[in-house]
Design a protein around this motif. Structure first.
Motif, PDB file in Angstrom:
ATOM      1  N   GLU A 212       3.623 -28.993 -26.669  1.00  9.85           N
ATOM      2  CA  GLU A 212       3.477 -28.820 -24.865  1.00  9.85           C
ATOM      3  C   GLU A 212       3.914 -30.238 -24.412  1.00  9.85           C
ATOM      4  O   GLU A 212       4.481 -30.269 -23.386  1.00  9.85           O
ATOM      5  CB  GLU A 212       2.193 -28.399 -24.529  1.00  9.85           C
ATOM      6  CG  GLU A 212       1.922 -28.187 -22.898  1.00  9.85           C
ATOM      7  CD  GLU A 212       0.526 -27.812 -22.711  1.00  9.85           C
ATOM      8  OE1 GLU A 212       0.192 -27.651 -21.624  1.00  9.85           O
ATOM      9  OE2 GLU A 212      -0.433 -27.408 -23.725  1.00  9.85           O
ATOM     10  N   ALA A 213       3.165 -31.463 -24.929  1.00  6.80           N
ATOM     11  CA  ALA A 213       3.434 -32.753 -24.222  1.00  6.80           C
ATOM     12  C   ALA A 213       5.126 -32.846 -24.317  1.00  6.80           C
ATOM     13  O   ALA A 213       5.601 -33.463 -23.527  1.00  6.80           O
ATOM     14  CB  ALA A 213       2.598 -33.604 -25.033  1.00  6.80           C
ATOM     15  N   LEU A 214       5.684 -32.603 -25.423  1.00  4.94           N
ATOM     16  CA  LEU A 214       6.983 -32.724 -25.400  1.00  4.94           C
ATOM     17  C   LEU A 214       7.875 -31.975 -24.366  1.00  4.94           C
ATOM     18  O   LEU A 214       8.670 -32.744 -23.778  1.00  4.94           O
ATOM     19  CB  LEU A 214       7.720 -32.604 -26.840  1.00  4.94           C
ATOM     20  CG  LEU A 214       7.366 -33.593 -27.919  1.00  4.94           C
ATOM     21  CD1 LEU A 214       7.671 -33.012 -29.118  1.00  4.94           C
ATOM     22  CD2 LEU A 214       7.909 -34.862 -27.712  1.00  4.94           C
ATOM     23  N   ARG A 215       7.470 -30.814 -24.081  1.00  3.27           N
ATOM     24  CA  ARG A 215       8.172 -29.974 -23.088  1.00  3.27           C
ATOM     25  C   ARG A 215       8.076 -30.676 -21.745  1.00  3.27           C
ATOM     26  O   ARG A 215       8.868 -30.745 -20.874  1.00  3.27           O
ATOM     27  CB  ARG A 215       7.679 -28.696 -23.052  1.00  3.27           C
ATOM     28  CG  ARG A 215       8.028 -27.662 -24.481  1.00  3.27           C
ATOM     29  CD  ARG A 215       7.764 -26.413 -24.330  1.00  3.27           C
ATOM     30  NE  ARG A 215       6.411 -25.951 -24.264  1.00  3.27           N
ATOM     31  CZ  ARG A 215       5.526 -25.864 -25.262  1.00  3.27           C
ATOM     32  NH1 ARG A 215       6.258 -25.772 -26.565  1.00  3.27           N
ATOM     33  NH2 ARG A 215       4.438 -25.533 -25.406  1.00  3.27           N
ATOM     34  N   ASN A 216       6.853 -31.093 -21.579  1.00  2.00           N
ATOM     35  CA  ASN A 216       6.512 -31.845 -20.191  1.00  2.00           C
ATOM     36  C   ASN A 216       7.184 -32.875 -20.087  1.00  2.00           C
ATOM     37  O   ASN A 216       7.667 -33.483 -18.963  1.00  2.00           O
ATOM     38  CB  ASN A 216       5.008 -31.851 -20.033  1.00  2.00           C
ATOM     39  CG  ASN A 216       4.372 -30.752 -19.686  1.00  2.00           C
ATOM     40  OD1 ASN A 216       4.872 -29.726 -19.081  1.00  2.00           O
ATOM     41  ND2 ASN A 216       3.175 -30.640 -20.003  1.00  2.00           N
ATOM     42  N   LEU A 217       7.346 -33.883 -21.071  1.00  4.48           N
ATOM     43  CA  LEU A 217       8.068 -35.048 -21.137  1.00  4.48           C
ATOM     44  C   LEU A 217       9.384 -35.117 -21.029  1.00  4.48           C
ATOM     45  O   LEU A 217      10.094 -36.005 -20.669  1.00  4.48           O
ATOM     46  CB  LEU A 217       7.551 -35.908 -22.231  1.00  4.48           C
ATOM     47  CG  LEU A 217       6.379 -36.510 -22.448  1.00  4.48           C
ATOM     48  CD1 LEU A 217       6.053 -36.926 -23.989  1.00  4.48           C
ATOM     49  CD2 LEU A 217       6.458 -38.040 -21.761  1.00  4.48           C
ATOM     50  N   ASP A 218       9.998 -33.992 -21.329  1.00  2.65           N
ATOM     51  CA  ASP A 218      11.309 -33.772 -21.372  1.00  2.65           C
ATOM     52  C   ASP A 218      12.013 -33.785 -20.201  1.00  2.65           C
ATOM     53  O   ASP A 218      13.209 -33.921 -20.034  1.00  2.65           O
ATOM     54  CB  ASP A 218      11.929 -32.361 -22.214  1.00  2.65           C
ATOM     55  CG  ASP A 218      13.258 -32.535 -22.711  1.00  2.65           C
ATOM     56  OD1 ASP A 218      13.827 -33.425 -23.126  1.00  2.65           O
ATOM     57  OD2 ASP A 218      13.933 -31.446 -22.916  1.00  2.65           O
ATOM     58  N   VAL A 219      11.224 -33.623 -19.184  1.00  3.07           N
ATOM     59  CA  VAL A 219      11.761 -33.235 -17.782  1.00  3.07           C
ATOM     60  C   VAL A 219      11.516 -34.606 -16.981  1.00  3.07           C
ATOM     61  O   VAL A 219      11.544 -34.417 -15.575  1.00  3.07           O
ATOM     62  CB  VAL A 219      11.275 -32.128 -17.200  1.00  3.07           C
ATOM     63  CG1 VAL A 219      11.694 -30.794 -17.647  1.00  3.07           C
ATOM     64  CG2 VAL A 219       9.600 -31.953 -16.974  1.00  3.07           C
TER      65      VAL A 219
END
Length: 702
Positions: free
Chosen positions: A110-117
């Protein structure tokens, strides 16, 4: 001039010691060479010697401690680095997520998905996915879908034996293959750190089959400035925080124990990226955009790394922070200058060579101690200076140089002294047959005392002769002559040397000796006079010894002695191939004539007033004034009479005073003295002489 003399003396000592080493025994030379080679090894490889509690306490622990000191003191003081952000699983987050190990992968996804943007330049994940978890498919899918370049932790059995076992390796490889299938911005990166000798001080060595290091991979993906670090395996350039927090009870001026450095990197808990509120997301995105993001653990009891600063601060940062330091070093272009291996070899040879030279120069302790302190400062200070000028001093000896110098100096000094001791003993023994031991030692220490040439000196001269020995030598076998002569000269020589005199020469049975050169003593006059009397006694002992040896031998005559004080030219005369240390001058002739005068004077020992006045011996009494053969000037003579009555001695002094002005009184006084010493032939002779004086009050020897 003094400096030139000192320099020549040291060069002389150096040449002498080199000759001594060449002439030393084979075992001694081999032992010295072995120790010198061992010193070279220490000066070159002092970092690699056994240590860390090993039974052999050598230099490597000290080298690393000194390196850590250099690294801490030379470290740049910087503000918090705003180019790198840490997203961490800290202890509080793990409590809230109710899972400690392995780290929650659904939260990471979940953190990666948020960081990706959020516009990060690159993301690096310092978490090994080496055990299967239910959340793996979600995490794999997330990684495959990442738009931001993402480097994922990877390790192998060969490089991380302490962290990975075979089954873990299998799952990790499968996990990575799943991520990298097809087109993806995620790839594996090595997280191996070099913690050899208990701390991470250098970059890990590059292994061809291993993916690039996490920081290298991130900068490569982001197009960052890392080209200058291709192949770099040198020291890590750690930095120190410009500010530091202290506990309330810790003195800021005190040492660093209890000190907690301000984090060099801004750190965000992974919880901030879960169930992200839009307002919070906007704030967090500002901290992430355009930065390098490292994700991993920052847990008190897990993945902590000792650094060169740990011995100073007591603090062990997370492995994630160390990867951040590697990225920062590449971004700063701090590729430390490497010292060529050949220069370290040369320095090792210079250190050992200088120790050998100093050992052979025989420096005195007052000069040697400052020299050693200066060398110690250079050997320890040079790495500090280089380190402060951004030269990689990891592996550069400092303690090793000092230890190697001390070992070499000690061994070569011992070898030179051992070899020189034998030579010195031989030289002392040889010189000791002619001169006293203390003078022999002085000459050995300063050979210039016996340099070719002479100098005018005031000396005390003694001549002795054995009455009738030449006539006797014709009456007995040559072998017996040699035996008797050697015994006689041995006895007289011992007397001279025991009294500190120098044996000038032997002339048949005659012995010539002097005092006052090459080294003068304050009591040389007394030594000479006592030796003159002892020579006569030794001659009497020799007569008794010969008589007891063989009654058929001719009767040995008595020993006669003459003593005088005056100027002579003393030194080495001859040439470079053969020299003789001797004295030349009128004082020598006077002493010889005094010895010869004993025969007509019916005495055994005669000394001139000149030598008597230099001593304070009241048992030498005046025996008138004589004119020696071949001389015009009269000489006042004295003869030894131990135990002579004080009253008679004063009468003899009065005789000398009135012999010229009142010959009758002089005759009366001498007759009174002779009456009390009827067996003293010398006094009776004096009584006859006093009645036959010349106009100058002296008796002329015929």
């Amino acid at each position: 001039m003094a400096d030139d003399a000192t320099g020549k003396k040291r060069l002389g000592a150096f040449a002498r010691n080199v000759r001594g080493l060449r002439e030393a025994g084979t075992v001694q030379l081999i032992s010295m060479v072995i120790f010198v080679l061992f010193s070279v090894f220490i000066a070159r490889y002092s970092w690699a010697l056994p240590g860390d509690g090993e039974p052999t306490p050598l230099t490597n622990d000290a080298e690393r401690a000194l390196y850590d000191t250099r690294a801490y003191l030379a470290a740049d003081l910087v503000d918090q680095d705003d180019r790198i952000v840490l997203v961490v699983y800290d202890d509080e987050a793990l409590i809230n997520l109710e899972k400690r190990s392995p780290l929650p992968r659904d939260a990471l996804a979940e953190a990666l998905r948020n960081l990706d943007v959020m516009g990060a330049k690159a993301i690096g994940i310092d978490v090994l996915f080496d055990q299967p978890q239910a959340e793996d498919p979600e995490l794999v899918e997330t990684l495959r879908a990442m738009e931001t370049p993402t480097s994922v932790a990877y390790a192998t059995l060969a490089t991380n034996k302490a962290d990975v076992v075979f089954q873990q390796q299998q799952h990790l490889d499968e996990f990575m293959q799943a991520i990298e299938e097809g087109g993806t911005n995620a790839r594996r990166a090595s997280i191996r750190l070099d913690d050899e000798f208990g701390a991470t001080r250098v970059w890990p060595n590059i292994i061809p089959d291993l993916p690039p290091l996490l920081g290298r991979a991130m900068l490569e993906d982001a197009g960052g400035p890392f080209e200058g670090f291709e192949g770099y395996e040198g020291a890590i350039e750690y930095r120190r925080a410009l500010k530091a927090d202290f506990a309330d009870d810790v003195d800021p001026e005190a040492p660093v124990e209890g000190q907690v450095e301000e984090p060099l990197f801004f750190s965000l808990s992974i919880e901030l990226f879960l169930d992200l509120d839009p307002d919070v997301a906007q704030f967090v995105a500002q901290e992430i955009e355009g930065k390098y993001v490292l994700i991993g653990g920052d847990i008190l009891d897990y993945d902590r790394v000792a650094t060169p600063f740990t011995s100073w601060t007591g603090f062990e940062p997370s492995g994630l922070s160390v990867h951040g330091e590697l990225i920062a070093q590449m971004l700063d272009g701090k590729r430390l200058t490497q010292i060529p291996v050949w220069s370290i070899w040369i320095m090792a040879l210079v250190v050992v060579g200088s120790a050998m030279v100093v050992a052979l120069l025989e420096w005195s302790a007052p000069k040697l101690v400052p020299l050693m302190l200066g060398l110690g400062a250079i050997y320890v200070g040079l790495p500090f200076m280089l380190h402060f000028h951004e030269v990689d001093t990891y592996g550069l000896p400092a303690v090793g140089w000092l230890v190697a110098w001390i070992i070499t100096f000690t061994v070569v000094t011992a070898a030179a002294r051992s070899a020189g001791a034998a030579q010195r003993s031989f030289a002392q023994g040889a010189l000791g047959k002619y001169i006293p031991r203390d003078i022999a030692e002085a000459i050995i220490d300063d050979p210039d005392l016996l340099s070719l040439g002479g100098q005018k000196r005031e000396i005390y001269v003694m001549f002795s002769d054995l009455e009738g020995f030449t006539k006797m030598s014709h009456a007995i076998e040559p072998e017996m002559v040699a035996k008797l002569l050697n015994r006689y000269l041995e006895m007289l020589s011992k007397v001279v040397l025991d009294h500190g005199g120098v044996i000038d020469k032997y002339v048949g049975d005659a012995v010539v000796a002097f005092w006052g050169a090459p080294i003068a003593r304050g009591d040389d006059a007394e030594r000479a006079l006592k030796a003159g009397y002892a020579i006569w006694q030794a001659g009497e002992d020799f007569r008794k010894e010969v008589a007891a040896m063989d009654a058929s031998l001719p009767k040995i005559g008595k020993t006669r002695v003459g003593l005088h004080f005056g100027e002579a030219v003393v030194g080495n005369f001859g040439g470079e191939t053969r020299i003789q240390y001797t004295a030349l001058g009128d004082s020598m002739n006077t002493a010889a004539r005094l010895e010869a005068a004993n025969k007509p004077l019916q005495s055994s020992v005669s000394a001139s007033r000149e030598i008597i006045e230099q001593a304070n011996l009241d048992w030498w009494v005046p025996m008138g004034r004589i004119v020696l053969r071949g001389r015009a000037q009269p000489v006042d003579i004295y003869q030894p009479k131990p135990g002579f009555p004080e009253g008679d001695r004063r009468k003899l002094e009065e005789v000398v005073q009135v012999s010229d002005s009142n010959p009758e009184l002089a005759s009366q006084l001498i007759d009174q003295v002779v009456a009390g010493h009827s067996k003293d032939s010398a006094l009776e002779n004096y009584s006859n002489r006093i009645r036959n004086l010349n106009n100058g009050g002296a008796y002329v020897l015929g």
